[in-house]
Design a protein around this motif. Structure first.
Motif, PDB file in Angstrom:
ATOM      1  N   MET A   1       0.804  -1.219   0.000  1.00  0.00           N
ATOM      2  CA  MET A   1       0.000   0.000   0.000  1.00  0.00           C
ATOM      3  C   MET A   1       0.842   1.277   0.000  1.00  0.00           C
ATOM      4  SD  MET A   1      -3.381  -0.817   2.321  1.00  0.00           S
ATOM      5  CE  MET A   1      -2.589  -1.592   3.728  1.00  0.00           C
TER       6      MET A   1
ATOM      7  N   ASP B   1       3.313  -0.307  -6.852  1.00  0.00           N
ATOM      8  CA  ASP B   1       2.924  -0.875  -8.139  1.00  0.00           C
ATOM      9  C   ASP B   1       4.079  -0.833  -9.136  1.00  0.00           C
ATOM     10  OD1 ASP B   1       2.758   1.893  -8.078  1.00  0.00           O
ATOM     11  OD2 ASP B   1       1.185   1.999  -9.584  1.00  0.00           O
TER      12      ASP B   1
ATOM     13  N   GLU C   1     -10.008  -3.934  -0.979  1.00  0.00           N
ATOM     14  CA  GLU C   1     -10.114  -2.788  -1.873  1.00  0.00           C
ATOM     15  C   GLU C   1      -8.732  -2.256  -2.244  1.00  0.00           C
ATOM     16  OE1 GLU C   1     -12.661  -0.186   0.338  1.00  0.00           O
ATOM     17  OE2 GLU C   1     -14.490  -0.969  -0.583  1.00  0.00           O
ATOM     18  N   ALA C   2      -7.825  -2.216  -1.257  1.00  0.00           N
ATOM     19  CA  ALA C   2      -6.461  -1.762  -1.529  1.00  0.00           C
ATOM     20  C   ALA C   2      -5.750  -2.729  -2.471  1.00  0.00           C
ATOM     21  CB  ALA C   2      -5.683  -1.630  -0.218  1.00  0.00           C
TER      22      ALA C   2
ATOM     23  N   ALA D   1      -7.209  -4.607  -4.679  1.00  0.00           N
ATOM     24  CA  ALA D   1      -7.815  -4.426  -6.005  1.00  0.00           C
ATOM     25  C   ALA D   1      -7.214  -3.225  -6.720  1.00  0.00           C
ATOM     26  CB  ALA D   1      -9.332  -4.268  -5.867  1.00  0.00           C
ATOM     27  N   GLU D   2      -6.965  -2.148  -5.983  1.00  0.00           N
ATOM     28  CA  GLU D   2      -6.377  -0.959  -6.595  1.00  0.00           C
ATOM     29  C   GLU D   2      -4.986  -1.263  -7.143  1.00  0.00           C
ATOM     30  OE1 GLU D   2      -7.734   1.929  -7.313  1.00  0.00           O
ATOM     31  OE2 GLU D   2      -9.643   1.290  -6.454  1.00  0.00           O
ATOM     32  N   LEU D   3      -4.213  -2.049  -6.396  1.00  0.00           N
ATOM     33  CA  LEU D   3      -2.902  -2.446  -6.910  1.00  0.00           C
ATOM     34  C   LEU D   3      -3.071  -3.297  -8.159  1.00  0.00           C
ATOM     35  CD1 LEU D   3       0.318  -2.625  -6.014  1.00  0.00           C
ATOM     36  CD2 LEU D   3      -0.332  -5.014  -5.825  1.00  0.00           C
TER      37      LEU D   3
ATOM     38  N   PHE E   1      -5.412  -3.183 -10.350  1.00  0.00           N
ATOM     39  CA  PHE E   1      -5.755  -2.331 -11.489  1.00  0.00           C
ATOM     40  C   PHE E   1      -4.498  -1.741 -12.129  1.00  0.00           C
ATOM     41  CE2 PHE E   1      -9.968  -1.147  -9.183  1.00  0.00           C
ATOM     42  CZ  PHE E   1     -10.500  -2.394  -9.503  1.00  0.00           C
ATOM     43  N   ASP E   2      -3.495  -1.493 -11.307  1.00  0.00           N
ATOM     44  CA  ASP E   2      -2.262  -0.870 -11.801  1.00  0.00           C
ATOM     45  C   ASP E   2      -1.281  -1.861 -12.430  1.00  0.00           C
ATOM     46  OD1 ASP E   2      -3.027   1.692 -11.036  1.00  0.00           O
ATOM     47  OD2 ASP E   2      -2.144   1.508  -9.042  1.00  0.00           O
TER      48      ASP E   2
ATOM     49  N   LEU F   1     -17.060  -2.651  -3.373  1.00  0.00           N
ATOM     50  CA  LEU F   1     -15.976  -3.425  -3.981  1.00  0.00           C
ATOM     51  C   LEU F   1     -16.490  -4.211  -5.176  1.00  0.00           C
ATOM     52  CD1 LEU F   1     -13.121  -4.718  -4.015  1.00  0.00           C
ATOM     53  CD2 LEU F   1     -14.003  -6.403  -2.380  1.00  0.00           C
TER      54      LEU F   1
ATOM     55  N   ARG G   1     -17.110  -1.990  -8.163  1.00  0.00           N
ATOM     56  CA  ARG G   1     -15.842  -1.547  -8.777  1.00  0.00           C
ATOM     57  C   ARG G   1     -15.235  -2.666  -9.622  1.00  0.00           C
ATOM     58  NH1 ARG G   1     -12.717   1.706 -10.780  1.00  0.00           N
ATOM     59  NH2 ARG G   1     -10.833   2.549  -9.824  1.00  0.00           N
TER      60      ARG G   1
ATOM     61  N   ARG H   1     -14.353  -3.272 -13.966  1.00  0.00           N
ATOM     62  CA  ARG H   1     -13.009  -3.476 -14.511  1.00  0.00           C
ATOM     63  C   ARG H   1     -12.711  -4.908 -14.962  1.00  0.00           C
ATOM     64  NH1 ARG H   1      -9.459   0.562 -13.430  1.00  0.00           N
ATOM     65  NH2 ARG H   1      -8.443  -0.381 -15.235  1.00  0.00           N
TER      66      ARG H   1
END
Length: 238
Positions: A126, A131, A169-170, A172-174, A176-177, A198, A201, A205
Motif C-alpha cells: 500500500m 505498483d 479494496e487496496a 484491487a487498486e494495486l 488495477f495498476d 468493492l 468496482r 473493470r
C-alpha cells in the motif's frame, strides 16, 4: 480420545484436548480443531505451509488462472502456501517439459521463509510506488494478483468485516495498476454486507466476477473469495 461413528461398521476417532493450566479455553478449542482438521493433516502430508493451499487449489481448479507461464503476484503471502501452489501450477521451476515457465512474486510486511521457485520480497503493497516496484521486479505486468490477507481480528464481527474489505479494496487498486489485459484478481473477503462497493468496482473493470466459498474453507467461517477474470484496461472499462 472420544469415539464416534461415521458410517456402518466404522469408527471415527477424534482427538480431544484438555485445557492445560494457564491456557485459555479458546486456545484449547483452536488446537483441538487443528488436530482434527483433515486439511491441516493433508497440508502436512503434502508439504504445504498451511491448509489455505487447498483453497487456492480449488479456486484454480474451477477458474484456471494459474496456467503455465503466468506471472503471479501474491499479496500478504505469509506463510507461503498460496505461493507453493502457484509455483507448481505456473511451472515456475520449469519442471514440466514443453510448458511455458511462469513467475511467482510474494509480498509481505514480515520476512517469509524462502520458497523454491518464488521470489519473496518484504514490502508494504500500500505504500507509494509499490505498483511500479512490482512491475520492475516482474519486468512487466502480472497475469494474476491474489490475496489471502486478513486483518488482525478484533473480536468484533462488523469491525473485522470492514477491515478485510478495506484490505481487499487496496489489493484491487494495486491489481488495477499491475494487471495485464485479461488478467485475474482473487481475494478473500468476509460476508457481512459492506462489500457492495468493492463488487461494483470489480464489475466495472473485469468481464466476470464470481463469489465462491471453497470446500476447504471451514463451514463456520464467514470467509468467501472473489474471483474476477478478464481484466479490462481503463479505456476498455470506460
Amino acid at each position: 480420545m472420544a469415539k464416534g461413528t461415521s458410517g456402518r461398521g466404522q469408527r471415527d476417532l477424534r482427538v480431544k484436548v484438555k485445557t492445560a493450566r494457564g491456557r485459555k479455553l479458546s486456545s484449547t478449542l483452536w488446537l483441538e480443531r487443528q488436530l482434527n482438521d483433515p486439511y491441516v493433516k493433508r497440508a502436512q502430508a503434502e508439504g504445504y505451509r498451511g491448509r489455505a493451499a487447498f483453497k487456492i487449489s480449488e479456486l484454480d481448479d474451477k477458474y484456471r488462472f494459474l496456467v503455465p507461464g503466468a506471472r503471479v503476484v501474491d499479496l500478504g503471502c505469509a506463510p507461503g502456501g498460496w505461493c507453493q501452489v502457484a509455483v507448481k501450477r505456473v511451472n515456475a521451476l520449469g519442471q514440466r517439459p514443453g510448458k511455458a515457465v511462469g513467475r511467482v512474486i510474494g509480498l509481505d510486511l514480515q520476512p517469509v521463509e524462502p520458497i523454491a521457485g518464488a521470489e519473496i520480497f518484504q514490502l508494504d503493497f500500500m505504500e507509494d510506488g509499490a505498483d511500479a516496484q512490482v512491475k520492475a521486479w516482474l519486468g512487466g505486468k502480472a497475469d494474476v494478483v491474489m490475496s489471502d490477507m486478513a486483518a488482525a481480528a478484533s473480536g468484533h464481527k462488523q469491525t473485522d468485516h470492514l477491515r478485510i474489505i478495506a484490505l481487499c479494496e487496496a489489493a484491487a487498486e494495486l491489481a488495477f495498476d499491475v494487471l495485464e489485459e485479461g488478467g485475474t484478481f482473487v481475494a478473500k473477503v468476509l460476508a457481512g454486507g459492506a462489500e457492495g462497493t468493492l463488487q461494483k468496482r470489480l464489475k466495472q473493470r473485469f468481464a466476470k466476477v464470481a463469489n465462491v466459498k471453497p470446500a476447504a474453507s471451514r463451514a463456520d467461517s464467514s470467509e468467501k473469495f472473489v474471483v474476477a477474470t478478464g481484466f479490462k484496461p481503463v479505456e476498455d472499462a470506460e
